[in-house]
Design an enzyme around this catalytic site. Structure first.
Site, PDB file in Angstrom:
ATOM      1  N   ASP B 181     101.569 -12.325 -38.910  1.00 49.05           N
ATOM      2  CA  ASP B 181     102.030 -13.706 -38.878  1.00 49.05           C
ATOM      3  C   ASP B 181     103.185 -13.845 -39.871  1.00 49.05           C
ATOM      4  O   ASP B 181     102.980 -13.734 -41.077  1.00 49.05           O
ATOM      5  CB  ASP B 181     100.894 -14.672 -39.281  1.00 49.05           C
ATOM      6  CG  ASP B 181      99.797 -14.737 -38.218  1.00 49.05           C
ATOM      7  OD1 ASP B 181      99.674 -13.787 -37.416  1.00 49.05           O
ATOM      8  OD2 ASP B 181      99.053 -15.739 -38.212  1.00 49.05           O
ATOM      9  N   LYS B 244     103.533 -20.156 -33.649  1.00 50.00           N
ATOM     10  CA  LYS B 244     102.465 -20.753 -34.452  1.00 50.00           C
ATOM     11  C   LYS B 244     103.040 -21.936 -35.206  1.00 50.00           C
ATOM     12  O   LYS B 244     104.193 -21.902 -35.639  1.00 50.00           O
ATOM     13  CB  LYS B 244     101.928 -19.677 -35.399  1.00 50.00           C
ATOM     14  CG  LYS B 244     100.909 -20.128 -36.421  1.00 50.00           C
ATOM     15  CD  LYS B 244     100.420 -18.922 -37.248  1.00 50.00           C
ATOM     16  CE  LYS B 244      99.588 -19.354 -38.430  1.00 50.00           C
ATOM     17  NZ  LYS B 244      99.189 -18.219 -39.287  1.00 50.00           N
ATOM     18  N   LYS B 280      99.518 -20.685 -31.352  1.00 49.70           N
ATOM     19  CA  LYS B 280      98.517 -20.792 -32.408  1.00 49.70           C
ATOM     20  C   LYS B 280      98.798 -21.994 -33.297  1.00 49.70           C
ATOM     21  O   LYS B 280      99.738 -21.971 -34.082  1.00 49.70           O
ATOM     22  CB  LYS B 280      98.514 -19.515 -33.262  1.00 49.70           C
ATOM     23  CG  LYS B 280      97.530 -19.583 -34.452  1.00 49.70           C
ATOM     24  CD  LYS B 280      97.523 -18.297 -35.270  1.00 49.70           C
ATOM     25  CE  LYS B 280      96.657 -18.435 -36.510  1.00 49.70           C
ATOM     26  NZ  LYS B 280      96.711 -17.224 -37.359  1.00 49.70           N
TER      27      LYS B 280
END
Lengths: 801, 344
Positions: B181, B244, B280
């Site tokens: 991430d 995300k 996400k």
């Protein structure tokens, strides 16, 4: 404990999410599923004995039996309202405000019962009744508790109209009750309400709750029944005002039925509202807008955005997104909290939708429906999209009142506006663009009472709602909505006008006449499109002094002259798009030029009416002053910015009505004419004026003043002749937007004809037969004239980046 | 008038199309997003009307709900979507190991049995930790099939020198992280430096190798929904496997309007390229109801494929406990208490 959990885990389908109907069913059971009328503060059985059954459209099961209101029932209800009126109207503002506040709180306390009952009776999803209808109902009563509190201070010189008959439709049964009842009661009226035959239950429930909340007996009465009961109510002599929401067809019948009766009337009728998408719009936002526009309440919404107008460059993409979205819509049991659409209210409506869809197919348009099937128990219809629709298609013109969207494309903003306005309706419109310049340019060009920019179907008690054209007249909500339930207090005292022609001593009048007649023969003409024109028919009518002496001859106007005058007035529409300041300058200039010729006008007035030199001079001076009044108003008749619960502004813009026909009173010949023309043109209307038949020379002299005052051609057109006959022609003309008729009781028959004919295109009429003292500011000028010369357009502009 | 009404059955006018194609569910990993050249026309065409987006986001959870068995099934699925996360300054290997144990066995065995769900593969989608704890997490999750996700590249500000950030990504991958991430440079978005943003994410993608790349947009610091839409498009063009919302450290984290905009960007990208990119939301998702709202958003705007961990994750820590409580309520009919469920 469950064997299906693993299967559900794999597929994650939607499941049932039913709202319980138990409380609503208990309420029905407690009343034995049988309802009489709610009159005079309690239940009374229907006098006629006839009943009708109200049915759950989602199951076709009977919910309850209600009474079919008979003449006796309507009499009793009107009598109860009449009896309650003095006490209710005499309450202090604060006392009425407390009652309205109690109604708002009552609705909130019983929110779920009302929401479920509404869903059962109407077939609309519980999500909508719970999240939209009932909260808006409470909001409407809160807002009008405020107007009740402020009525005397904010509406000075006004009083309630009296006993009000209100007829509401089946698509928003309870919400429409609140839109009708709240302003009526806030203003001090008493009410006889008739809910729709398909959906009477929430109105009855509300009446009972209102009584429990302490509303005095007889202030709100509910009679049930079908259209026959509505007709009895409309025709009842004891009713002072009728407020109707429903179809244009029935609205037209009501307009005709009430013609000439002096009953105040507001009509909120049908629509075929455009939903305009420009190429720079947020198309995903648009798709949800369309869902809220046409698949809200199964499309049974008068202001539904039912005509999708898309710029060609994005049409294919938008339609693709729309079809994908439609595939995800859910139609099902209305009490399921996770459906988007419920049932159609009744078989007759379902049949109408089906036949119009079939008509669309037959006429060559392409229909698309999602792949899933609707429930077959109950009256359901799937969301439906038509493409390849032309303005000439039936489905592009008529109101379907179902979940059916027709789409068309356009190339330019101008074409979008033309397509949008290519309809007899004018209720609402939606404009989607990320370009504020474009959106705010288009909004004022749309013939619609409500315009939503990048939004749709937003409602609030603070913002007026109502239509242009055949979508009806009058507004509901906001300050303008309150005026629909009030009237000037002075009218009550004024007696109906006697014969308006002043009688003066013949000797003096004869002398005046002799002095006024010019030496060289003059031929007054009609004034059309800025030109002096001979009458089409080639006839003249004699103008006589009170003693019978011939003062001159004016043209005898006919229907072709009026046709030309209306065309000239339309050609001058640019007058309304200019600045108020510019119009004020012209009005001041007219006043200046009139003042310069005051003596000549006074002599002419005296000669025609025998009112005397002093009285005639005063009339001219008052006419000059009146022109000043509306020159003053021209740049001050501002709209408003309403406080509505969105992040954004709602602009209540004042727009001219359009082409106004103005039938002046017989007397005073100059002041009466100026008192109508000045407010109309100050606010940007263009006019066709029919002056006094008896004393028309003031008008024909006046056009010479207009000619020298920089007034654009066609803004004021003057057609002399028989007032009543000419008024009848104007009333029938489909391209006249409004008609004012000022006269006396002798004109009542003509007014009936005018109001009947006006139903043809639902033109706004203002027919006033009370004796009016034109010389006073109270009766002869002011805000009522300005309001009548205005359409209020509410433009909702959500913002935020 | 006494009305009796007969039900009307109508004929379907439109032919029924073939059932729509469904993307593969959770089991098979999707085709990775190869990205593509930076198409600025398409990026800048991303335009969002905020009021309309907010209205949709506000009404969506009111238009859809799941109850009873359906809700229990959805909540069990929600657990499998969670990137169980700890990203605190005082993290140690000790609490990271606890986190991983919880990710393997997120629900009490007796509760699963009571639900009749013992046979279901209920475990979290990943454990999400700082780079420093990747080895400990990898060790703890060995054999579980649960990947370790590392927040690398100068998390949470992402303002370290680019070479350092790339190096951190490589190090995390080398330490066994299956998912990375990264957080984008928000300044590139605010300054309209789309090429720089694209290059940066491209570089991270390359550094990831076989590890999946999740690009955190830091939406709470992007100022407008239009910026969110454009940043989403750039990230996908640059090859992000997931986009995300947030680091969890911004003042405003995952909100439904932001999620709506990102989901629509994913849809547009799929229409253009055929590639399904994952989504996400992270930060601020603490309740079972909140998790269901996100799942409703996915099902409505993107489709069922985005209800599987291959394409949808919930970045959360405390959420799991609330889901456990709701499941116990469903199983027993009694409201639960947090202490009845094993803590992280």
């Amino acid at each position: 404990m469950t064997t299906t959990l693993d299967r559900l885990f794999e597929t994650l389908p939607w499941g049932p999410a039913p709202e319980s109907a138990a409380a609503a069913q208990q309420w029905l059971d407690a009343h034995g599923r049988r309802f009489g009328m709610f009159v005079g503060g309690g239940w009374v059985p229907g006098a006629g004995g006839e009943t009708l059954v109200t049915v759950n459209p989602a199951t076709t099961e009977a919910l309850a039996t209600v009474a079919q209101g008979s003449a006796g029932d309507v009499d009793a209800a009107v009598a109860a309202a009449r009896a309650a009126l003095p006490g209710w109207a005499a309450l202090t503002d604060h006392a009425r405000a407390k009652h309205l506040y109690a109604l708002a709180r009552t609705v909130q306390r019983n929110a779920r019962l009302l929401a479920v009952l509404e869903s059962l009776d109407n077939g609309k999803p519980i999500r909508e009744t719970r999240d939209i209808d009932v909260p808006l109902v409470a909001r409407h009563f809160y807002h009008h508790a405020g107007w009740a509190q402020l009525r005397t201070s904010e509406f000075p010189g006004h009083e309630p109209v009296g006993v009000v008959a209100q007829i509401v439709p089946w698509n928003f049964p309870l919400l429409m009750v609140s839109w009708k009842v709240a302003p009526a009661l806030a203003a001090g009226n008493t009410v006889v309400l008739k809910p729709a035959e398909f959906t009477p239950l929430t109105a009855l429930c509300f009446a009972e709750l209102a009584q429990e909340a302490g509303l005095p007996a007889g202030v709100l009465n509910v009679v049930t029944g079908d259209g026959r009961t509505g007709a009895l109510l409309v025709e009842h002599a004891g009713v002072d005002k009728i407020a109707f929401t429903g179809s244009t067809e029935v609205g037209r019948i009501i307009r005709r039925a009430t013609a000439g009766t002096g009953k105040k009337l507001t009509l909120e009728l049908g629509g075929k509202s455009p939903f305009i998408v420009f190429e720079d719009a947020d198309l995903d936002g648009v798709v949800e807008g369309v869902v809220d526009a046409i698949w809200f309440n199964q499309g049974q919404v008068c202001c539904a955005g039912s005509r999708l107008l898309v710029q060609e460059s994005v049409a294919e993409r938008l339609l693709g997104k729309l079809r994908a979205r439609m595939e995800k819509l859910r139609v099902g049991p209305p009490l399921d909290k996770a459906v988007d659409m419920g049932a159609i209210v009744a078989p007759v409506q379902l049949e109408r939708i089906r036949s119009l869809v079939a008509k669309g197919v037959e006429e060559g348009s392409t229909v698309w429906q999602p792949s899933w099937a609707c429930p077959t128990e109950g009256w359901f219809y799937p969301p439906t999209l038509f493409t390849g629709v032309a303005p000439a298609s039936t489905i592009a013109q008529v109101e379907i009142f179902g979940p059916v969207l027709v789409s068309m494309t356009f190339r330019t903003p101008a074409e979008a506006v033309a397509l949008a306005n290519n309809t007899p309706f004018g209720l609402a419109a939606s404009v989607w663009s990320e370009n504020i310049n474009l959106a705010l340019d288009v909004a004022p060009k749309l013939k619609a009472g409500v315009v939503w920019i990048n939004a749709t179907n937003l409602f609030d008690a603070a913002a007026g709602f109502g239509g242009y054209r055949e979508s009806g007249f009058g507004r509901e909500g906001g300050r303008e909505g309150m005026y629909e339930y009030l009237r000037p207090a002075w009218e009550h005292a004024a007696k109906a006008a006697a014969s308006p022609v002043a009688k003066a001593p013949a000797r003096r009048a004869a002398r005046a006449a002799a002095e006024a007649v010019p030496a060289v023969d003059r031929t007054p003409k009609l004034f059309i499109g800025g030109k002096q024109r001979r009458p089409d028919g080639g006839y003249s009518r004699k103008v006589l002094a009170p003693d019978g002496a011939l003062l001159g001859e004016v043209g005898e106007g006919n229907r072709k002259d009026l046709r030309d005058a209306v065309e000239a007035a339309h050609a001058a529409a640019g007058w309304g798009r200019g600045a108020g300041h510019a119009r004020a300058q012209v009005l001041y200039y007219v006043a200046e030029n009139l003042s310069a010729r005051a003596a000549e006008f006074a002599a002419r007035i005296d000669a025609m009416t025998g009112v005397g030199r002093r009285g005639a001079a005063r009339e001219v001076e008052q006419a000059v002053s009146r022109l000043f009044t509306y020159a003053a108003w021209a740049d001050k008749w501002d709209g408003a910015v309403h406080q509505v619960p969105i992040r954004g502004v709602t602009l209540a813009m004042h727009e001219p009505v359009g082409v106004l026909g103005l039938v002046a009173p017989e007397s005073p010949p100059l002041l009466g004419l100026v008192s109508l023309v000045a407010p109309a043109i100050a606010l940007g209307n263009t006019t066709v004026v029919i002056p006094s038949s008896a004393h028309p020379l003031a008008a024909t002299d006046f056009y010479a003043v207009l000619e020298t005052s920089d007034l654009p051609a066609g803004v004021v057109n003057i057609v002399t002749g028989d007032r009543r006959a000419l008024a009848a022609v104007l009333a029938e003309h489909f391209d006249v937007d409004g008609l004012w008729f000022f006269g006396s009781e002798e004109d009542r028959g003509a007014v009936r004809g005018v109001e009947e004919a006006a139903a043809g295109n639902m033109k706004r009429t203002w027919c006033s037969l009370v004796a009016r003292d034109w010389g006073t500011a109270l009766q002869g000028e002011g805000r009522e004239f300005l309001r009548r010369a205005t359409e209020v357009k509410n433009i909702w502009i959500p913002y935020g980046e | 008038m006494t009305t009796t009404r007969d039900p009307i059955r109508y004929q379907r006018l439109a032919p029924r199309p073939a059932s729509d194609e469904r993307l593969a569910g959770g089991a098979a990993p999707p085709v990775r997003n190869p990205g593509g050249p930076l198409d600025l026309d398409w990026v800048l065409a991303g335009r969002v009307n905020r009021s309309a987006a907010e209205r949709r986001a506000e009404t969506l959870p009111k238009r859809r709900t799941v109850k009873k068995e359906w809700q229990a099934a959805w909540l069990l699925r929600a657990i499998t979507l969670i990137d169980l996360t700890t990203l605190a300054g005082d993290d140690t290997e000790g609490n990271v190991r606890r986190l991983c144990a919880k990710a393997r066995r997120p629900v009490r065995a007796d509760l699963l049995e009571a639900l009749g769900a013992s046979a279901l593969p209920i475990h979290c989608a990943a454990a999400c930790v700082y780079h420093a704890f990747v080895p400990a997490a990898v060790a703890e999750l060995a054999g579980s099939g649960i990947p370790v996700a590392a927040v690398s590249a100068g998390f949470p500000a992402g303002l370290n020198p680019l070479p350092e950030r790339i190096a951190e990504v490589r190090a995390s991958v080398a330490a066994g992280a299956g998912e990375i991430d990264i957080v984008i440079t928000r300044g590139h978005v605010l300054g309209g430096r789309w090429q720089a943003l694209y290059d940066e994410i491209r570089a991270f993608r390359e550094a990831c190798g076989e590890a999946h790349l999740k690009a955190i947009l830091g939406t709470g610091e992007l100022a407008t929904l239009t910026n969110v839409a454009r940043a989403s498009r750039v990230a996908m063009l640059a090859g992000a496997d997931f986009i995300k919302t947030s680091t969890g450290k911004e003042a405003v984290n995952a909100t439904l309007p932001v999620g709506l905009v990102m989901a629509r960007a994913i849809r547009d990208y799929q229409e253009r390229t055929g590639v399904a990119v994952g989504f996400k939301p992270a930060g601020g998702i603490r309740t079972a109801k909140g998790a269901l709202d996100w799942m409703i958003l996915m099902k409505e705007e993107l489709g069922d494929a985005w209800l599987a961990p291959a394409l949808f994750r919930l970045g959360a820590s405390g959420l799991l406990t609330d889901i456990e409580r709701q499941l116990e309520h469903f199983a027993t009919g009694r409201y639960s208490a947090a202490y009845r469920h094993p803590m992280v």
